[in-house]
Design a protein around this motif. Structure first.
Motif, PDB file in Angstrom:
ATOM      1  N   VAL A   1       0.853  -1.189   0.000  1.00 60.01           N
ATOM      2  CA  VAL A   1       0.000   0.000   0.000  1.00 60.01           C
ATOM      3  C   VAL A   1       0.889   1.240   0.000  1.00 60.01           C
ATOM      4  O   VAL A   1       2.114   1.113  -0.010  1.00 60.01           O
ATOM      5  N   ASN A   2       0.298   2.403   0.005  1.00 59.23           N
ATOM      6  CA  ASN A   2       1.157   3.590  -0.014  1.00 59.23           C
ATOM      7  C   ASN A   2       1.636   3.920   1.395  1.00 59.23           C
ATOM      8  O   ASN A   2       1.318   3.228   2.357  1.00 59.23           O
ATOM      9  N   ARG A   3       2.414   4.974   1.512  1.00 64.03           N
ATOM     10  CA  ARG A   3       3.120   5.202   2.779  1.00 64.03           C
ATOM     11  C   ARG A   3       2.183   5.526   3.921  1.00 64.03           C
ATOM     12  O   ARG A   3       2.569   5.492   5.067  1.00 64.03           O
ATOM     13  N   ASN A   4       0.954   5.908   3.611  1.00 64.20           N
ATOM     14  CA  ASN A   4      -0.006   6.248   4.653  1.00 64.20           C
ATOM     15  C   ASN A   4      -0.948   5.098   4.981  1.00 64.20           C
ATOM     16  O   ASN A   4      -1.879   5.281   5.767  1.00 64.20           O
ATOM     17  N   GLY A   5      -0.726   3.964   4.372  1.00 68.50           N
ATOM     18  CA  GLY A   5      -1.625   2.843   4.615  1.00 68.50           C
ATOM     19  C   GLY A   5      -2.898   2.918   3.805  1.00 68.50           C
ATOM     20  O   GLY A   5      -3.888   2.272   4.133  1.00 68.50           O
ATOM     21  N   LEU A   6      -2.858   3.687   2.748  1.00 71.70           N
ATOM     22  CA  LEU A   6      -4.016   3.840   1.879  1.00 71.70           C
ATOM     23  C   LEU A   6      -3.968   2.795   0.762  1.00 71.70           C
ATOM     24  O   LEU A   6      -2.912   2.543   0.199  1.00 71.70           O
ATOM     25  N   LEU A   7      -5.120   2.242   0.437  1.00 74.98           N
ATOM     26  CA  LEU A   7      -5.176   1.175  -0.575  1.00 74.98           C
ATOM     27  C   LEU A   7      -5.237   1.781  -1.978  1.00 74.98           C
ATOM     28  O   LEU A   7      -6.201   1.621  -2.705  1.00 74.98           O
ATOM     29  N   THR A   8      -4.165   2.422  -2.357  1.00 69.18           N
ATOM     30  CA  THR A   8      -4.167   3.149  -3.632  1.00 69.18           C
ATOM     31  C   THR A   8      -4.242   2.231  -4.839  1.00 69.18           C
ATOM     32  O   THR A   8      -4.530   2.681  -5.926  1.00 69.18           O
ATOM     33  N   GLY A   9      -3.973   0.966  -4.650  1.00 71.88           N
ATOM     34  CA  GLY A   9      -3.973   0.057  -5.794  1.00 71.88           C
ATOM     35  C   GLY A   9      -5.238  -0.756  -5.949  1.00 71.88           C
ATOM     36  O   GLY A   9      -5.305  -1.652  -6.782  1.00 71.88           O
ATOM     37  N   LYS A  10      -6.238  -0.433  -5.183  1.00 73.07           N
ATOM     38  CA  LYS A  10      -7.416  -1.300  -5.141  1.00 73.07           C
ATOM     39  C   LYS A  10      -8.111  -1.403  -6.496  1.00 73.07           C
ATOM     40  O   LYS A  10      -8.730  -2.411  -6.805  1.00 73.07           O
ATOM     41  N   ALA A  11      -7.990  -0.387  -7.317  1.00 74.10           N
ATOM     42  CA  ALA A  11      -8.672  -0.385  -8.618  1.00 74.10           C
ATOM     43  C   ALA A  11      -8.167  -1.507  -9.521  1.00 74.10           C
ATOM     44  O   ALA A  11      -8.863  -1.909 -10.440  1.00 74.10           O
ATOM     45  N   HIS A  12      -6.989  -1.995  -9.232  1.00 72.33           N
ATOM     46  CA  HIS A  12      -6.389  -3.006 -10.102  1.00 72.33           C
ATOM     47  C   HIS A  12      -6.716  -4.426  -9.668  1.00 72.33           C
ATOM     48  O   HIS A  12      -6.168  -5.382 -10.200  1.00 72.33           O
ATOM     49  N   PHE A  13      -7.574  -4.554  -8.709  1.00 77.45           N
ATOM     50  CA  PHE A  13      -7.899  -5.888  -8.206  1.00 77.45           C
ATOM     51  C   PHE A  13      -9.270  -6.346  -8.672  1.00 77.45           C
ATOM     52  O   PHE A  13      -9.838  -7.265  -8.116  1.00 77.45           O
ATOM     53  N   GLY A  14      -9.812  -5.694  -9.664  1.00 80.04           N
ATOM     54  CA  GLY A  14     -11.109  -6.106 -10.145  1.00 80.04           C
ATOM     55  C   GLY A  14     -12.180  -5.130  -9.748  1.00 80.04           C
ATOM     56  O   GLY A  14     -11.915  -4.129  -9.104  1.00 80.04           O
ATOM     57  N   PRO A  15     -13.397  -5.411 -10.175  1.00 77.77           N
ATOM     58  CA  PRO A  15     -14.491  -4.460 -10.026  1.00 77.77           C
ATOM     59  C   PRO A  15     -14.906  -4.238  -8.567  1.00 77.77           C
ATOM     60  O   PRO A  15     -15.360  -3.173  -8.217  1.00 77.77           O
ATOM     61  N   THR A  16     -14.713  -5.232  -7.729  1.00 77.23           N
ATOM     62  CA  THR A  16     -15.208  -5.099  -6.347  1.00 77.23           C
ATOM     63  C   THR A  16     -14.110  -4.689  -5.386  1.00 77.23           C
ATOM     64  O   THR A  16     -13.059  -4.253  -5.791  1.00 77.23           O
ATOM     65  N   ASP A  17     -14.374  -4.837  -4.107  1.00 81.08           N
ATOM     66  CA  ASP A  17     -13.377  -4.484  -3.093  1.00 81.08           C
ATOM     67  C   ASP A  17     -12.498  -5.669  -2.762  1.00 81.08           C
ATOM     68  O   ASP A  17     -12.284  -6.016  -1.607  1.00 81.08           O
ATOM     69  N   GLN A  18     -11.983  -6.261  -3.813  1.00 88.45           N
ATOM     70  CA  GLN A  18     -11.205  -7.481  -3.628  1.00 88.45           C
ATOM     71  C   GLN A  18      -9.961  -7.262  -2.769  1.00 88.45           C
ATOM     72  O   GLN A  18      -9.651  -8.061  -1.897  1.00 88.45           O
ATOM     73  N   MET A  19      -9.254  -6.178  -3.017  1.00 88.19           N
ATOM     74  CA  MET A  19      -8.035  -5.922  -2.257  1.00 88.19           C
ATOM     75  C   MET A  19      -8.361  -5.799  -0.778  1.00 88.19           C
ATOM     76  O   MET A  19      -7.679  -6.368   0.084  1.00 88.19           O
ATOM     77  N   GLN A  20      -9.413  -5.055  -0.487  1.00 84.75           N
ATOM     78  CA  GLN A  20      -9.821  -4.888   0.903  1.00 84.75           C
ATOM     79  C   GLN A  20     -10.194  -6.226   1.532  1.00 84.75           C
ATOM     80  O   GLN A  20      -9.798  -6.520   2.661  1.00 84.75           O
TER      81      GLN A  20
END
Length: 124
Positions: free
Chosen positions: A74-93
Motif C-alpha cells: 500500500v502507499n506510505r499512509n496505509g491507503l489502498l491506492t492500488g485497489k482499482a487493479h484488483f477487479g471491479p469489487t473491493d477485492q483488495m480490501q
DNA sequence: TGGGTGACCATAG
DNA sequence: ACTATGGCCACCC
C-alpha cells in the motif's frame, strides 16, 4: 532468509527485468497479515526515488504465473491506492481483511502495527 | 520520436 | 496544516 543483493545503480535497460524480479521477491517475503509500502521496497532495493516503478511492477504482477501477494503493498499512509487493479469489487480490501486487518475508507487501521519494513526485517 | 501518464514520496514553501 | 514540485523511468499511444 533469501539472499537479496542491494543494487544502488542497477538501471540499465536489460537489467530492468531483474529489478522487477527483485521487487517480486521482496513482496513474496511479506508475511501473512502484514503490509509494506512502495517506497519501503524501493528504498530497500537502493532505488528510493523510483517507488513509482514498484507500483508498475505490481501492475505487472497480475499477469505472472507465480503468486504475488500484491494486496500487501500500500502507499506510505496505509491507503489502498492500488485497489482499482484488483477487479471491479473491493477485492483488495477483502484479501486484507481475510488476513485480519481492518480497513476503513480505504485506510488500514493501526497501520504502524502491521507495517513490515524490509529495510529492518530483512538482514542485509 | 516524443510527450503524457502513473498502484509514489520527500521536500519546500 | 496544506499544496506544489521534482525526481524517477517503463509503458503507451
Amino acid at each position: 532468509m533469501r539472499n537479496l543483493t542491494l543494487h544502488s545503480n542497477f538501471m540499465p535497460k536489460e537489467e530492468n527485468e531483474t529489478f522487477f524480479d527483485l521487487v517480486f521477491e521482496v513482496v513474496k517475503l511479506i508475511p501473512h497479515g502484514k503490509v509494506t509500502s512502495y517506497g519501503a521496497i524501493a528504498k530497500y532495493l537502493g532505488a528510493a526515488k523510483s517507488s513509482r516503478m514498484v507500483g508498475w511492477a505490481m501492475n505487472l504482477s497480475h499477469s505472472r504465473p507465480d503468486y504475488i501477494p500484491a494486496h500487501r503493498v500500500v502507499n506510505r499512509n496505509g491507503l489502498l491506492t492500488g485497489k482499482a487493479h484488483f477487479g471491479p469489487t473491493d477485492q483488495m480490501q477483502r484479501l486484507l481483511e481475510n488476513e485480519g486487518l481492518i480497513i476503513q475508507d480505504n485506510q488500514i487501521l493501526d497501520f504502524n502495527k502491521f507495517f513490515w519494513d524490509p529495510n529492518t526485517e530483512l538482514s542485509l
